[in-house]
Design a protein around this motif. Structure first.
Motif, mmCIF file in Angstrom:
data_model
loop_
_atom_site.group_PDB
_atom_site.id
_atom_site.type_symbol
_atom_site.label_atom_id
_atom_site.label_comp_id
_atom_site.label_asym_id
_atom_site.label_seq_id
_atom_site.Cartn_x
_atom_site.Cartn_y
_atom_site.Cartn_z
ATOM 1 N N ALA A 22 -20.505 -2.891 1.132
ATOM 2 C CA ALA A 22 -20.311 -1.679 1.730
ATOM 3 C C ALA A 22 -21.414 -1.510 2.727
ATOM 4 N N SER A 56 -15.584 -0.368 -6.593
ATOM 5 C CA SER A 56 -14.755 -0.729 -5.479
ATOM 6 C C SER A 56 -14.844 -2.528 -5.205
ATOM 7 N N GLY A 57 -16.215 -2.665 -5.300
ATOM 8 C CA GLY A 57 -16.490 -4.088 -5.038
ATOM 9 C C GLY A 57 -15.814 -5.095 -6.030
ATOM 10 N N VAL A 66 -12.061 -5.226 -5.458
ATOM 11 C CA VAL A 66 -11.767 -6.446 -4.606
ATOM 12 C C VAL A 66 -12.045 -7.934 -5.117
ATOM 13 N N THR A 103 -13.787 -9.490 2.315
ATOM 14 C CA THR A 103 -13.532 -7.876 2.570
ATOM 15 C C THR A 103 -15.018 -7.202 2.572
ATOM 16 N N GLY A 126 -14.372 1.772 0.950
ATOM 17 C CA GLY A 126 -14.167 2.156 -0.281
ATOM 18 C C GLY A 126 -15.172 3.405 -0.726
ATOM 19 N N SER A 182 -7.956 -3.596 3.452
ATOM 20 C CA SER A 182 -8.089 -3.699 1.927
ATOM 21 C C SER A 182 -7.725 -2.383 1.119
ATOM 22 N N GLN A 239 -7.156 -2.618 -1.707
ATOM 23 C CA GLN A 239 -7.792 -2.680 -3.008
ATOM 24 C C GLN A 239 -9.234 -1.878 -3.187
ATOM 25 N N GLY A 240 -9.865 -2.103 -1.948
ATOM 26 C CA GLY A 240 -11.229 -1.626 -1.934
ATOM 27 C C GLY A 240 -11.173 0.067 -1.910
ATOM 28 N N GLY A 253 -12.358 2.226 -4.962
ATOM 29 C CA GLY A 253 -13.355 3.135 -4.449
ATOM 30 C C GLY A 253 -12.919 4.565 -5.015
#
Length: 201
Positions: free
Chosen positions: A67, A109-110, A113, A123, A128, A175, A177-178, A182
């Motif tokens: 981030a 979040s990480g 991802v 990413t 996120g 992203s 996903q992030g 998040g």
């Protein structure tokens, strides 16, 4: 200095002015750090971009806190304003609680991802965290049963509610996903770090 049970000295609660000042300094300093890191990234030929997350490679788990890295000034600028606003509102309820919420959001979040992002993707960025703070503020008041925080959550939902489209895979190169993980991390943090019952009273 105040005194708790059995005469034990405990720090007096911070005044409203102190809370506002501390929240502004912390969040402002955090965003300023992101801009300094991006300046270093540009000056070094984007060397920091290597700290983005490449999915499902165990060596990349060290880059889960991605981030703090952004892919260019535009990317950083898009995250800076919501980070300042949402971060400030979240930090008003306490610096330690805010730091805990951000830490959980970054990790969830990480890791999300890392587990689910497309092959060969990289990413990075604080979006996120933006989604995490949004989710946290949205539900915090209901979890803590505090009318003031409920109102803040409703205002945040009205102003930033459209970002929820970002949790869907609708835009190439973004992203989702992030964003999704998040958001999950932020909502979960509202429950994990809820105020004790006596503090709510």
């Amino acid at each position: 200095m105040a005194y708790g049970p059995y005469g034990v000295a405990v720090p007096a609660p911070a005044s409203r002015g102190e809370r506002v000042k501390n929240a502004a300094l912390l969040v402002g300093g955090w965003v300023a750090l992101l801009w300094v890191l991006e300046a270093i990234d540009v000056a070094t030929g984007h060397a920091l971009d290597t700290f983005g997350i490449t999915p499902r490679e165990f060596g990349e788990l060290r880059d889960v806190p991605a981030a703090f890295v952004h892919f260019g000034w535009d990317h950083l600028a898009a995250n800076s304003v919501p980070l300042l606003l949402l971060g400030f509102l979240a930090a008003l309820s306490g610096i330690r609680r805010f730091l805990a919420v951000v830490t959980v959001t970054i990790l969830v979040s990480g890791l999300g991802v890392w587990l689910t992002a497309s092959e060969h993707s990289i990413t990075a960025g604080a979006s996120g965290v933006v989604f995490g703070l949004f989710g946290y503020l949205l539900v915090r008041g209901f979890v803590d049963r505090r009318i003031g925080d409920v109102v803040i959550g409703l205002v945040v939902g009205a102003v930033y509610g459209s970002i929820l489209w970002g949790v869907l895979p609708t835009t190439a190169g973004v992203s989702w996903q992030g964003h999704l993980f998040g958001l999950i991390g932020g909502v979960a943090s509202a429950f994990v770090f809820r105020r004790p019952r006596e503090a709510r009273a």
